[in-house]
Design an enzyme around this catalytic site. Structure first.
Site, PDB file in Angstrom:
ATOM      1  N   CYS A  81       0.837  -1.199   0.000  1.00 19.05           N
ATOM      2  CA  CYS A  81       0.000   0.000   0.000  1.00 19.05           C
ATOM      3  C   CYS A  81       0.877   1.256   0.000  1.00 19.05           C
ATOM      4  CB  CYS A  81      -0.973  -0.066   1.170  1.00 19.05           C
ATOM      5  SG  CYS A  81      -2.387   1.010   0.952  1.00 19.05           S
ATOM      6  N   HIS A 173      -3.253  -5.282   1.937  1.00 22.89           N
ATOM      7  CA  HIS A 173      -2.512  -5.494   3.192  1.00 22.89           C
ATOM      8  C   HIS A 173      -2.539  -6.955   3.644  1.00 22.89           C
ATOM      9  CE1 HIS A 173      -1.992  -1.223   4.353  1.00 22.89           C
ATOM     10  NE2 HIS A 173      -3.085  -1.049   3.635  1.00 22.89           N
ATOM     11  N   GLU A 175      -0.701  -8.409   5.615  1.00 22.51           N
ATOM     12  CA  GLU A 175      -0.329  -8.527   7.038  1.00 22.51           C
ATOM     13  C   GLU A 175      -1.539  -8.415   7.959  1.00 22.51           C
ATOM     14  OE1 GLU A 175       0.063  -6.014   5.090  1.00 22.51           O
ATOM     15  OE2 GLU A 175      -0.330  -4.142   6.153  1.00 22.51           O
TER      16      GLU A 175
HETATM   17  N1  GLN Z   1      -3.548   6.439   1.219  1.00 21.01           N
HETATM   18  C1  GLN Z   1      -2.237   6.211   1.762  1.00 21.01           C
HETATM   19  C2  GLN Z   1      -1.187   6.993   0.991  1.00 21.01           C
HETATM   20  O1  GLN Z   1      -1.483   7.466  -0.061  1.00 21.01           O
HETATM   21  C3  GLN Z   1      -1.892   4.735   1.717  1.00 21.01           C
HETATM   22  C4  GLN Z   1      -2.856   3.985   2.596  1.00 21.01           C
HETATM   23  C5  GLN Z   1      -2.293   2.737   3.187  1.00 21.01           C
HETATM   24  O2  GLN Z   1      -1.083   2.467   3.211  1.00 21.01           O
HETATM   25  N2  GLN Z   1      -3.197   1.960   3.739  1.00 21.01           N
HETATM   26  O3  GLN Z   1      -0.077   7.144   1.443  1.00 21.01           O
END
Ligand code: GLN
Length: 202
Positions: A81, A173, A175
């Protein structure tokens, strides 16, 4: 325990969950906040969190250049992410700095409000036939993948799991679920980097 040590960047984000998922697979895990800890790791995970914050912290803690140098020298890296945003070549529509470790363009918060936070049964052929419970939280998607990038899973027509050699990224995610198959896949990639063997789908 023997075997490679996987570091988890611990400046901000869901660090503990990654450490637990690695240990549940029998992989040695280490929090990485300093250059010295990075040097003790054979691979690195950049977890979820807030990409604009973490990019600043990486510079402040003096970790941006050492991470880039280690990855260029073959250290495996996985961004989940926010971590994938930090590792990307660039961010669509934003002049946001990144480490440019994998040839993808990501779009932040791309899936819109309806799946701002959702669990999706995702088809990931390299992990076997059972769908993966993928948790998306204000997730990016992959807007562009360069020629050397394998797209290992898509959701709503966009890449959400990519790999370029020893660098991989997931929009979701792993994890946060009890399913450790993506962590096991990364552990195999790390073993491959150490032995020169090629990772095959399970
Ligand atoms: N929206 C976050 C970003 O742009 C990422 C979100 C996340 O890691 N769950 O940094």
């Amino acid at each position: 325990m023997a075997g490679p040590v996987v570091g988890v960047l611990a400046l901000q984000g869901d660090v503990v969950e990654h450490l637990r998922a690695l240990e549940a697979n029998g992989t040695r895990a280490l929090e990485v906040k300093t250059e010295r800890q990075l040097a003790a790791a054979d691979a690195l995970i950049i977890p979820g969190g807030e990409s604009t914050t973490v990019i600043k912290l990486l510079e402040r803690f003096g970790l941006a250049a050492p991470i880039t140098a280690r990855v260029a020298a073959g250290m495996p890296l996985w961004g989940t992410c926010m971590g994938m945003i930090v590792a990307a070549h660039d961010v669509a529509g934003l002049a946001q700095p990144t480490l440019d470790l994998i040839d993808i363009t990501v779009r932040r918060n791309a899936f819109g409000r309806q799946i701002a936070s959702a669990e999706v049964a995702l088809d990931i052929p390299v992990l076997g036939p059972a769908p993966f419970p993928a948790i998306f939280i204000r997730a990016p998607w992959i807007e562009r993948a360069g020629l050397g990038v394998e797209v290992l899973a898509t959701h709503e027509g966009h890449g959400v799991f990519v790999r370029q050699g020893h660098v991989m990224g997931t929009s979701f995610h792993p994890e946060l679920t009890g399913d450790n198959r993506v962590h096991a896949y990364f552990a195999r990639l790390v073993a491959e980097a150490q032995t020169g063997l090629v990772v095959r789908a399970s």
